[in-house]
Design a protein around this motif. Structure first.
Motif, PDB file in Angstrom:
ATOM      1  N   ASP A 184       0.836  -1.198   0.000  1.00 46.02           N
ATOM      2  CA  ASP A 184       0.000   0.000   0.000  1.00 46.02           C
ATOM      3  C   ASP A 184       0.875   1.254   0.000  1.00 46.02           C
ATOM      4  O   ASP A 184       1.520   1.556   1.007  1.00 46.02           O
ATOM      5  CB  ASP A 184      -0.907  -0.026   1.230  1.00 46.02           C
ATOM      6  N   LEU A 185       0.887   1.964  -1.119  1.00 45.84           N
ATOM      7  CA  LEU A 185       1.699   3.184  -1.212  1.00 45.84           C
ATOM      8  C   LEU A 185       1.235   4.271  -0.253  1.00 45.84           C
ATOM      9  O   LEU A 185       1.996   5.159   0.084  1.00 45.84           O
ATOM     10  CB  LEU A 185       1.697   3.708  -2.651  1.00 45.84           C
ATOM     11  N   GLY A 186       0.001   4.204   0.194  1.00 49.09           N
ATOM     12  CA  GLY A 186      -0.530   5.207   1.107  1.00 49.09           C
ATOM     13  C   GLY A 186      -0.273   4.907   2.578  1.00 49.09           C
ATOM     14  O   GLY A 186      -0.682   5.671   3.454  1.00 49.09           O
ATOM     15  N   PRO A 226       8.398   2.716   3.378  1.00 48.30           N
ATOM     16  CA  PRO A 226       9.374   3.062   2.340  1.00 48.30           C
ATOM     17  C   PRO A 226       9.110   2.288   1.045  1.00 48.30           C
ATOM     18  O   PRO A 226       8.735   1.113   1.080  1.00 48.30           O
ATOM     19  CB  PRO A 226      10.718   2.671   2.954  1.00 48.30           C
ATOM     20  N   ALA A 227       9.321   2.953  -0.069  1.00 49.21           N
ATOM     21  CA  ALA A 227       9.182   2.310  -1.378  1.00 49.21           C
ATOM     22  C   ALA A 227      10.540   1.744  -1.787  1.00 49.21           C
ATOM     23  O   ALA A 227      11.573   2.397  -1.618  1.00 49.21           O
ATOM     24  CB  ALA A 227       8.700   3.312  -2.413  1.00 49.21           C
ATOM     25  N   CYS A 234       7.683  -2.571   3.802  1.00 53.67           N
ATOM     26  CA  CYS A 234       8.005  -1.711   2.664  1.00 53.67           C
ATOM     27  C   CYS A 234       6.963  -1.944   1.573  1.00 53.67           C
ATOM     28  O   CYS A 234       6.104  -2.817   1.706  1.00 53.67           O
ATOM     29  CB  CYS A 234       9.408  -1.998   2.116  1.00 53.67           C
ATOM     30  N   VAL A 235       7.055  -1.161   0.529  1.00 56.57           N
ATOM     31  CA  VAL A 235       6.214  -1.347  -0.649  1.00 56.57           C
ATOM     32  C   VAL A 235       7.149  -1.593  -1.822  1.00 56.57           C
ATOM     33  O   VAL A 235       8.067  -0.805  -2.078  1.00 56.57           O
ATOM     34  CB  VAL A 235       5.343  -0.092  -0.931  1.00 56.57           C
ATOM     35  N   ARG A 266      10.571   9.547  -2.628  1.00 54.82           N
ATOM     36  CA  ARG A 266      11.914   8.958  -2.479  1.00 54.82           C
ATOM     37  C   ARG A 266      11.772   7.445  -2.434  1.00 54.82           C
ATOM     38  O   ARG A 266      10.741   6.926  -2.019  1.00 54.82           O
ATOM     39  CB  ARG A 266      12.593   9.427  -1.191  1.00 54.82           C
ATOM     40  N   CYS A 267      12.837   6.745  -2.832  1.00 57.86           N
ATOM     41  CA  CYS A 267      12.808   5.288  -2.785  1.00 57.86           C
ATOM     42  C   CYS A 267      14.208   4.728  -2.633  1.00 57.86           C
ATOM     43  O   CYS A 267      15.199   5.428  -2.835  1.00 57.86           O
ATOM     44  CB  CYS A 267      12.143   4.713  -4.040  1.00 57.86           C
ATOM     45  N   VAL A 268      14.268   3.480  -2.284  1.00 63.52           N
ATOM     46  CA  VAL A 268      15.482   2.685  -2.313  1.00 63.52           C
ATOM     47  C   VAL A 268      15.486   2.010  -3.677  1.00 63.52           C
ATOM     48  O   VAL A 268      14.439   1.581  -4.160  1.00 63.52           O
ATOM     49  CB  VAL A 268      15.467   1.618  -1.192  1.00 63.52           C
TER      50      VAL A 268
END
Length: 160
Positions: A65-67, A71-72, A95-96, A135-137
């Motif tokens: 769930d991005l919401g 962290p993405a 994480c997502v 932001r993301c990894v």
């Protein structure tokens, strides 16, 4: 009379928590238990295709769930693979996962002639913008590793 065996998709190995897709024998056109689990898991993904500025399509899935404020993690597969490499057995809880088919693989259109890491970074920035990821990894498997480094070098420090 028993039915003739057929080749079909099945999960026959597990690697780093991801389901590895392979072929095995199933009977009576009924999926075996592992295939049924794989198909259930696939149905839980948010699958889409982003129309890029130059008209190409970038296929992707989101697992989680991005919401939810987690962290993405942007995952890039290697050659001769697709985003389906990164489908864990269970939905991630910490994480997502955001997983595109790299240009020219899976459901994504081929890259423009001469495209390099800067173009891939622009494509993935467009995906992040469309999904509202600030932001993301970034991580990659096999030849997705150099792609991840190239993308990170272009998008750092603002987005990665």
């Amino acid at each position: 009379k028993p039915s003739a065996p057929r080749l079909g998709p099945s999960v026959c190995a597990r690697n780093a928590g991801a389901m590895v897709f392979s072929c095995c024998v199933a009977r009576d056109d009924k999926p075996d238990e592992a295939t049924a689990a794989w198909l259930r898991r696939l149905s839980e993904l948010r699958v889409g295709a982003l129309q890029l500025e130059d008209g190409r399509a970038l296929s992707y899935h989101v697992d989680g769930d991005l919401g939810a404020g987690l962290p993405a993690v942007l995952l890039l597969h290697g050659m001769l693979s697709s985003r389906l490499l990164f489908v864990p057995e269970t939905r991630p809880s910490d994480c997502v996962l955001v997983v595109p088919d790299r240009p020219g693989y899976g459901g994504s259109d081929a890259p423009r002639p001469g495209a390099g890491y800067a173009q891939l970074a622009a494509d993935l920035k467009a995906l992040m913008d469309a999904l509202r990821i600030s932001r993301c990894v970034v991580a990659g498997h096999s030849s997705g590793g150099p792609c991840a480094l190239g993308v990170a070098s272009v998008l750092c420090p603002a987005r990665v």
